[in-house]
Design a protein around this motif. Sequence first.
Motif, short mmCIF file in Angstrom:
data_model
loop_
_atom_site.label_atom_id
_atom_site.label_comp_id
_atom_site.label_asym_id
_atom_site.label_seq_id
_atom_site.Cartn_x
_atom_site.Cartn_y
_atom_site.Cartn_z
N UNK A 1 42.62 17.23 -17.99
CA UNK A 1 43.79 17.10 -19.24
C UNK A 1 44.42 15.95 -19.19
N UNK A 2 44.89 15.45 -17.84
CA UNK A 2 46.01 14.49 -17.62
C UNK A 2 44.87 12.96 -18.10
N UNK B 1 49.24 17.96 -14.56
CA UNK B 1 49.30 17.20 -15.31
C UNK B 1 50.24 16.05 -15.08
N UNK B 2 51.47 16.40 -14.84
CA UNK B 2 52.55 15.19 -14.86
C UNK B 2 52.14 14.35 -13.69
N UNK B 3 51.76 14.85 -12.45
CA UNK B 3 51.57 14.14 -11.30
C UNK B 3 50.30 13.07 -11.56
N UNK B 4 49.23 13.60 -12.45
CA UNK B 4 47.98 12.72 -12.67
C UNK B 4 48.36 11.51 -13.53
N UNK B 5 49.07 11.87 -14.63
CA UNK B 5 49.46 10.63 -15.45
C UNK B 5 50.57 9.76 -14.89
N UNK C 1 52.63 13.97 -19.20
CA UNK C 1 51.63 14.35 -18.56
C UNK C 1 51.67 15.71 -18.18
N UNK C 2 53.13 16.15 -18.06
CA UNK C 2 53.50 17.66 -17.85
C UNK C 2 53.06 18.31 -19.11
N UNK C 3 53.51 18.03 -20.30
CA UNK C 3 53.10 18.74 -21.39
C UNK C 3 51.65 18.80 -21.74
N UNK C 4 50.82 17.65 -21.41
CA UNK C 4 49.32 17.60 -21.55
C UNK C 4 48.90 18.64 -20.45
N UNK C 5 49.42 18.82 -19.33
CA UNK C 5 48.99 19.94 -18.16
C UNK C 5 49.30 21.43 -18.86
#
Length: 582
Positions: free
Chosen positions: A409-410, A358-362, A382-386
């Motif tokens: 999710x991202x 998630x972090x990398x995607x955002x 993004x990490x939190x979203x993942x």
Amino acid sequence: MMRFRCILCLLTLWAVRGDPTSAELQQQIAELRQQMSVMRMEMQEQVAMMSARKLAETTTAAPSPPTTTTTTLPPSLYGENRKDHRGYTKTEELSIALDHAWLILCGALVMFMQAGFAMVESGCCRAKNVQNILLKNLTDVAMGTLGWWCSGWAFAYSGPMDSDGKLANKFIGSSSWFGSGFLEYTELKNEGGDALGVYEPTTNMLNWFFQWAFCSASATIVSGGVAERVKFRGYCIFSFWMTAFMYPVVVAWTWGYGFLQSINDVGYMDFAGSGIVHMSGGVGALVGAVVAGPRAGRFENPDDFTPHSMPLVVLGTMILWFGWYGFNCGSTLAMSSASKGFLAAQVAMNTTIAAATGGLVVFVLRLAITRGKYDIGGFCNGILAGLVAITAGCGNVEVGSAFAIAIIGGFVYQGTSTLLQKIGVDDPIDAFAVHGATGAWGTIAASLFDWGSGVDSYSGWSGFSCVLTEALPKGKCLSGANGMGIGANFAQVVIITAWIAFWSVMVFVPLRLVGFLTADVPMQLKGFDEVKHSPPKAYVVELDADRERRQQEEQARIEEEQRKQQAASVKKQAFKPVRGYA
């Protein structure tokens, strides 16, 4: 006897070594072989006799079936000294100790997430409001504790339960107010008939502690969505209502075995709370942000609202990631069996992969939006979203599915964040985008990506197995379970969203009307810390913006003083004393 014969044979061999006669030697060797053959036969007979005796003993002395006393009587710390009770077995004692140690540790990790929330929220906001942000985070924990103790646990978990272990009225619990009934008073007496006044503990204390940490987390999410413009007393009212009633009722419907658990043959699936915890907090944050209105100047001067401390945001994110292992892995609710251990490990791996993905995607999405600029804040969210996206399905999806869930999710987070800004909703830390929208996606994804074999089988709460028609060995995977699971989770998202949104409006709107919610513009411009807190600053080191403002204020005071002096001088020159008559 056997040993003696073996020794005799060895002595015979040693004795014939010095005999030169070949014929005699051959004769002695033959006799020795004959003796060894006899010995071998005797040994085989003895082994056969011993095996037969052991089998006979096993058959005739088989253990009697357990008596009613050891199988049906409830266990007690006081064993047989308490009437109609028995002592705990060694296996039960070990299981209870392991489960208590596991949940207390995981509950402490979830509670430590409050430090992460405090860091992320204060870092995302301006320096002039840091103390006020921290105050609201402390209030969430304190108010949440009292709310959960007074009525939250009672509404969520107290029952009563029906014969199937489901909540009898399907809606809300109705006992155990203020923790009553957690300790059971016993009428244990000594030989002289004197009452000893001892108590029998239950597992309610353990479950209360672990679930309290989740309740406080849900309320803290709301504080981020209304940051930098909501008054303290109004927020206290909402925080208590959230933890004492709104969130506990959602828990009663789900983890408390209410109607969403039995909405169909499969029921909902939300392993650690994408919908129950995060979406509830996110929806409350969205309603609060809309009712409170944007911060003064938020969309007119957006550059004035950049996060004041990225180090706090990054450290807070890492603390939240760390605490999430207690959040997700602890939701196994036990660690006293091999299956629970395997499941906790699967949950930990899914959680790790989803956070990183998630972090990398955002981060990549923000890189494209900003045309090559690195956005650390976006990376953190993004990490939190993942993590939010995988929380519902971490116990029933494969790691490849966790990777896909986090990717989507991202995108859900980034799209929601952009949309809210375009329609003028001021959410300072993207609380709804991270927890609300992504929580809804995670809840649906838990059913869509369930690791049941094929498109018909469904695992859900069954862990590594599938939902069975009946117990093994006769049971088989329930047909149509996958569709029922997806339908139940869609219903969960809609029902929880409607419930939290309704009660959030019912609390926030009256607070706004009576002036308890939104601070006036002068207070927002000056900062809550300077107006409402002592000391008036969160930092001893003066920031550039604070220094510039202070210098402007000092210059304004100097100019005002100079104007006063000039006015006094002009007045003095104009004054002429009245001369007396001669």
